[in-house]
Design a protein around this motif. Sequence first.
Motif, mmCIF file in Angstrom:
data_model
loop_
_atom_site.group_PDB
_atom_site.id
_atom_site.type_symbol
_atom_site.label_atom_id
_atom_site.label_comp_id
_atom_site.label_asym_id
_atom_site.label_seq_id
_atom_site.Cartn_x
_atom_site.Cartn_y
_atom_site.Cartn_z
ATOM 1 N N ILE A 24 0.856 -1.190 0.000
ATOM 2 C CA ILE A 24 0.000 0.000 0.000
ATOM 3 C C ILE A 24 0.893 1.241 0.000
ATOM 4 O O ILE A 24 1.381 1.632 1.049
ATOM 5 N N TYR A 122 -10.635 -3.083 2.091
ATOM 6 C CA TYR A 122 -10.235 -1.789 1.537
ATOM 7 C C TYR A 122 -8.775 -1.836 1.074
ATOM 8 O O TYR A 122 -8.456 -1.464 -0.063
ATOM 9 N N PHE A 123 -7.879 -2.303 1.953
ATOM 10 C CA PHE A 123 -6.466 -2.358 1.594
ATOM 11 C C PHE A 123 -6.231 -3.274 0.395
ATOM 12 O O PHE A 123 -5.422 -2.973 -0.472
ATOM 13 N N ILE A 126 -7.230 -1.333 -2.802
ATOM 14 C CA ILE A 126 -6.461 -0.158 -3.223
ATOM 15 C C ILE A 126 -4.989 -0.451 -3.451
ATOM 16 O O ILE A 126 -4.281 0.356 -4.030
ATOM 17 N N ARG A 148 -3.253 5.109 -7.527
ATOM 18 C CA ARG A 148 -3.519 4.385 -6.274
ATOM 19 C C ARG A 148 -4.077 5.345 -5.220
ATOM 20 O O ARG A 148 -4.993 4.992 -4.483
ATOM 21 N N ARG A 149 -3.534 6.547 -5.158
ATOM 22 C CA ARG A 149 -4.050 7.535 -4.190
ATOM 23 C C ARG A 149 -5.485 7.934 -4.538
ATOM 24 O O ARG A 149 -6.330 8.088 -3.654
ATOM 25 N N ALA A 152 -7.752 5.130 -3.507
ATOM 26 C CA ALA A 152 -7.931 5.132 -2.053
ATOM 27 C C ALA A 152 -8.946 6.199 -1.643
ATOM 28 O O ALA A 152 -9.834 5.949 -0.819
ATOM 29 N N ALA A 156 -12.757 5.433 -0.093
ATOM 30 C CA ALA A 156 -12.766 5.699 1.356
ATOM 31 C C ALA A 156 -14.179 5.696 1.933
ATOM 32 O O ALA A 156 -14.445 5.033 2.945
#
Length: 164
Positions: A24, A122-123, A126, A148-149, A152, A156
């Motif tokens: 991550i 979630y992890f 992403i 990737r950001r 995320a 969220a």
Amino acid sequence: MVPDDDPSRVLTVANPDDPATTYIVGNTYGMLITGEQTNGRYCLIDMRVPDGGGPPPHRHDFEEMFTILEGEVEFTFRGERHLVRAGSTVNIPANAPHNFRNVSGAPARMLCMCTPAGRDEYFTRIGDVVAGSDAPPPQLSPDEQAERRRRAADLASTYRSEFL
């Protein structure tokens, strides 16, 4: 009264050398026990964080507990900094703004339990899967890192979280 045993639920043994490991954006997180294995009650994540690594300030509507196994990690909780060393455990109440940063000068390792589960999923959604906890991170271009950001941030709210 205590409900009857549910024989459909099985014993789970977490081996830190055998989890699905996800990279991550600078950190390597191994999903030791997933929400799928606990009927969504909790998840347990093995977090390996390089020196200087950690997430941006955020908050979420679930409890998060960290046990520091190696290194020193600075937790910022509601704007106040706390230096936490190996052997200590930190609980972050739901909805409280926080973040952490590895300030060890070396890699840090923590166990993170989230209740209810969901952070594990979630992890996984992403991040990028790597071969194991000691595998090198994927070589991402600046555009791939930015993607990737964005992913995320976009996911969220689906996982009851927000970046601050």
